[in-house]
Design a protein around this motif. Structure first.
Motif, PDB file in Angstrom:
ATOM      1  N   SER A 193       0.842  -1.194   0.000  1.00 34.22           N
ATOM      2  CA  SER A 193       0.000   0.000   0.000  1.00 34.22           C
ATOM      3  C   SER A 193       0.883   1.253   0.000  1.00 34.22           C
ATOM      4  CB  SER A 193      -0.932   0.004   1.216  1.00 34.22           C
ATOM      5  OG  SER A 193      -0.191   0.025   2.392  1.00 34.22           O
ATOM      6  N   LYS A 248       2.003   2.720  -6.708  1.00 33.28           N
ATOM      7  CA  LYS A 248       1.682   1.914  -7.895  1.00 33.28           C
ATOM      8  C   LYS A 248       0.486   2.455  -8.682  1.00 33.28           C
ATOM      9  CE  LYS A 248      -0.621  -1.531  -5.206  1.00 33.28           C
ATOM     10  NZ  LYS A 248      -0.838  -0.545  -4.136  1.00 33.28           N
ATOM     11  N   SER A 289      -7.763  -1.736  -8.848  1.00 32.17           N
ATOM     12  CA  SER A 289      -8.537  -2.801  -8.186  1.00 32.17           C
ATOM     13  C   SER A 289      -8.713  -2.519  -6.696  1.00 32.17           C
ATOM     14  CB  SER A 289      -7.863  -4.158  -8.394  1.00 32.17           C
ATOM     15  OG  SER A 289      -6.656  -4.235  -7.678  1.00 32.17           O
ATOM     16  N   GLY A 290      -7.767  -1.780  -6.091  1.00 30.60           N
ATOM     17  CA  GLY A 290      -7.912  -1.433  -4.676  1.00 30.60           C
ATOM     18  C   GLY A 290      -9.159  -0.587  -4.434  1.00 30.60           C
ATOM     19  N   TYR A 332     -12.126  -2.773  -3.731  1.00 36.88           N
ATOM     20  CA  TYR A 332     -12.193  -3.266  -2.341  1.00 36.88           C
ATOM     21  C   TYR A 332     -12.588  -2.144  -1.395  1.00 36.88           C
ATOM     22  CZ  TYR A 332     -10.165  -7.573  -4.052  1.00 36.88           C
ATOM     23  OH  TYR A 332      -9.980  -8.743  -4.728  1.00 36.88           O
ATOM     24  N   ARG A 333     -12.124  -0.935  -1.699  1.00 32.80           N
ATOM     25  CA  ARG A 333     -12.484   0.210  -0.862  1.00 32.80           C
ATOM     26  C   ARG A 333     -13.984   0.511  -0.958  1.00 32.80           C
ATOM     27  NH1 ARG A 333      -8.373   3.722   0.870  1.00 32.80           N
ATOM     28  NH2 ARG A 333      -6.328   2.829   0.495  1.00 32.80           N
ATOM     29  N   ARG A 345     -11.187   7.197  -0.036  1.00 32.36           N
ATOM     30  CA  ARG A 345      -9.761   7.465   0.193  1.00 32.36           C
ATOM     31  C   ARG A 345      -9.457   7.890   1.624  1.00 32.36           C
ATOM     32  NH1 ARG A 345      -7.885   4.786  -4.084  1.00 32.36           N
ATOM     33  NH2 ARG A 345      -9.207   5.245  -5.842  1.00 32.36           N
ATOM     34  N   VAL A 375     -10.298  -1.652   5.229  1.00 31.02           N
ATOM     35  CA  VAL A 375     -10.290  -2.321   3.922  1.00 31.02           C
ATOM     36  C   VAL A 375      -9.549  -3.664   3.921  1.00 31.02           C
ATOM     37  CG1 VAL A 375      -8.355  -0.955   2.993  1.00 31.02           C
ATOM     38  CG2 VAL A 375      -9.981  -1.959   1.433  1.00 31.02           C
ATOM     39  N   SER A 376      -8.488  -3.804   4.691  1.00 24.12           N
ATOM     40  CA  SER A 376      -7.751  -5.077   4.642  1.00 24.12           C
ATOM     41  C   SER A 376      -8.591  -6.252   5.145  1.00 24.12           C
ATOM     42  CB  SER A 376      -6.427  -4.984   5.390  1.00 24.12           C
ATOM     43  OG  SER A 376      -5.491  -4.302   4.584  1.00 24.12           O
ATOM     44  N   ARG A 422     -13.429 -11.404  -2.509  1.00 25.52           N
ATOM     45  CA  ARG A 422     -12.352 -11.515  -3.505  1.00 25.52           C
ATOM     46  C   ARG A 422     -12.860 -12.209  -4.773  1.00 25.52           C
ATOM     47  NH1 ARG A 422      -8.028  -9.483  -1.515  1.00 25.52           N
ATOM     48  NH2 ARG A 422      -7.071  -9.764  -3.541  1.00 25.52           N
ATOM     49  N   GLY A 445      -2.813  -3.575  -8.051  1.00 28.44           N
ATOM     50  CA  GLY A 445      -3.414  -4.163  -6.858  1.00 28.44           C
ATOM     51  C   GLY A 445      -2.411  -4.971  -6.070  1.00 28.44           C
ATOM     52  N   ARG A 446      -2.884  -6.123  -5.550  1.00 27.93           N
ATOM     53  CA  ARG A 446      -2.025  -6.979  -4.726  1.00 27.93           C
ATOM     54  C   ARG A 446      -1.834  -8.353  -5.340  1.00 27.93           C
ATOM     55  NH1 ARG A 446      -2.871  -2.756  -2.820  1.00 27.93           N
ATOM     56  NH2 ARG A 446      -2.618  -2.015  -0.694  1.00 27.93           N
ATOM     57  N   ASP A 447      -2.840  -8.785  -6.098  1.00 27.90           N
ATOM     58  CA  ASP A 447      -2.848 -10.167  -6.605  1.00 27.90           C
ATOM     59  C   ASP A 447      -3.077 -10.197  -8.113  1.00 27.90           C
ATOM     60  OD1 ASP A 447      -5.403  -9.146  -6.557  1.00 27.90           O
ATOM     61  OD2 ASP A 447      -6.356 -11.055  -6.050  1.00 27.90           O
ATOM     62  N   ILE A 448      -2.774  -9.101  -8.788  1.00 33.64           N
ATOM     63  CA  ILE A 448      -3.102  -9.021 -10.218  1.00 33.64           C
ATOM     64  C   ILE A 448      -2.216  -9.980 -11.021  1.00 33.64           C
ATOM     65  CG2 ILE A 448      -3.500  -7.461 -12.179  1.00 33.64           C
ATOM     66  CD1 ILE A 448      -5.178  -6.915  -9.585  1.00 33.64           C
ATOM     67  N   ARG A 476      -1.626  -2.876   7.483  1.00 29.54           N
ATOM     68  CA  ARG A 476      -2.156  -3.354   6.190  1.00 29.54           C
ATOM     69  C   ARG A 476      -1.167  -4.315   5.538  1.00 29.54           C
ATOM     70  NH1 ARG A 476      -4.497   0.404   1.983  1.00 29.54           N
ATOM     71  NH2 ARG A 476      -3.461   2.204   2.864  1.00 29.54           N
TER      72      ARG A 476
HETATM   73  O1   DC Z   1      -4.225  -0.203  -3.236  1.00 26.26           O
HETATM   74  P1   DC Z   1      -5.105   0.239  -2.089  1.00 26.26           P
HETATM   75  O2   DC Z   1      -4.343   0.709  -0.876  1.00 26.26           O
HETATM   76  O3   DC Z   1      -6.157   1.212  -2.501  1.00 26.26           O
HETATM   77  O4   DC Z   1      -5.856  -1.096  -1.652  1.00 26.26           O
HETATM   78  C1   DC Z   1      -6.758  -1.101  -0.590  1.00 26.26           C
HETATM   79  C2   DC Z   1      -6.784  -2.461   0.100  1.00 26.26           C
HETATM   80  O5   DC Z   1      -7.369  -3.426  -0.769  1.00 26.26           O
HETATM   81  C3   DC Z   1      -5.450  -3.009   0.540  1.00 26.26           C
HETATM   82  O6   DC Z   1      -5.351  -3.037   1.941  1.00 26.26           O
HETATM   83  C4   DC Z   1      -5.398  -4.412   0.025  1.00 26.26           C
HETATM   84  C5   DC Z   1      -6.651  -4.624  -0.746  1.00 26.26           C
HETATM   85  N1   DC Z   1      -6.429  -5.066  -2.127  1.00 26.26           N
HETATM   86  C6   DC Z   1      -6.371  -6.410  -2.358  1.00 26.26           C
HETATM   87  O7   DC Z   1      -6.449  -7.201  -1.430  1.00 26.26           O
HETATM   88  N2   DC Z   1      -6.253  -6.868  -3.630  1.00 26.26           N
HETATM   89  C7   DC Z   1      -6.147  -6.013  -4.654  1.00 26.26           C
HETATM   90  N3   DC Z   1      -6.024  -6.498  -5.899  1.00 26.26           N
HETATM   91  C8   DC Z   1      -6.168  -4.626  -4.426  1.00 26.26           C
HETATM   92  C9   DC Z   1      -6.288  -4.179  -3.136  1.00 26.26           C
END
Ligand code: DC
Length: 229
Positions: A12, A16, A34-35, A38-39, A95, A103-104, A113, A133-136, A184
């Motif tokens: 985070s 990115k 993608s975040g 989730y937000r 935001r 959000v986590s 998910r 994102g995190r898992d793209i 996070r």
């Molecule tokens: O990128 P961000 O900080 O806006 O993401 C917010 C939250 O969403 C972050 O704590 C992890 C989650 N997230 C995720 O699990 N998978 C993603 N592809 C994008 C974000």
């Protein structure tokens, strides 16, 4: 010209989203944050009383209401993209610190998910997309032609986030933000479902000591190398 999928993952506040948005603009691709999805689901949970600061998350209640959550993006006249929750522009609300703190746990719920990943995959059907994102690169688009994993130290990321929030008029302390960033990181990397990790074939970008311009230069060079353009 070959159109590809660009997957940008990382911690985070590693910058990115900014670089993904800028790359998409430069090369004429669609950009998806993608975040933000989730937000938006987190904002829904907060508004519906299924999540509260200190009170935790009622994951079962949220899963039961997922059919009532519609997340979409609206293109603004200035070219920016705003996130919408059930048609309402919630870009500013998602935001803030309230959503950031919840959000986590929301993103760790497997049903949340699965639903968002399916939506993200549908956006990439025609390629020509940059998604961050995190898992793209690991789960959403494991076959993406270009994968980047961004890292920066928690202290540098917290400082950037404080500056961002202050610029928006939100009063926050560095210590509070640093704690949020570390928490996070902990949840994102240790959750069971698609934890944050670098895909074996992802390029590593450590941006602690890079300016935005240097990052973009690096990104565009890699993009040209991969697309052969
Ligand atoms: O990128 P961000 O900080 O806006 O993401 C917010 C939250 O969403 C972050 O704590 C992890 C989650 N997230 C995720 O699990 N998978 C993603 N592809 C994008 C974000």
């Amino acid at each position: 010209m070959k159109r590809i999928i660009v997957a940008i993952d990382g911690y985070s506040s590693s910058g990115k989203s900014t670089m993904a948005r800028q790359l998409a603009r430069e090369v004429g691709y669609l950009y998806v944050d993608s975040g933000a999805m989730y937000r938006a689901v987190t904002l829904f949970a907060l508004r519906e009383g299924m999540a509260s600061q200190g009170g935790g998350l009622d994951a079962a209640a949220l899963v039961g209401r997922l059919d009532d959550v519609e997340v979409s993006f609206r293109l603004m006249p200035d070219g920016s993209q705003h996130t919408c929750l059930n048609g309402e522009d919630v870009e500013a609300q998602i935001r803030g610190m309230e959503v950031s703190e919840m959000v986590s746990p929301v993103a760790a719920v497997p049903e949340v998910r699965h639903r968002l990943v399916a939506m993200q995959q549908s956006y990439g059907r025609d390629k020509g997309i940059v998604m961050d994102g995190r898992d793209i690169g690991t789960t959403v688009f494991p076959d993406a032609e270009m994968k980047v994993f961004v890292q920066a130290s928690p202290e540098v990321r917290a400082r950037r986030r404080v500056d961002e929030l202050l610029a928006k008029g939100e009063s926050v302390s560095y210590e509070e933000v640093l704690a949020n960033v570390c928490e996070r990181d902990r949840i994102d990397t240790t959750r069971k479902e698609s934890p944050l990790r670098r895909a074996a074939d992802a390029l590593l970008l450590d941006n602690d000591h890079l300016t935005r311009e240097q990052q973009m230069e690096w990104l565009l060079k890699e993009f040209s190398r991969i697309t052969g353009k």
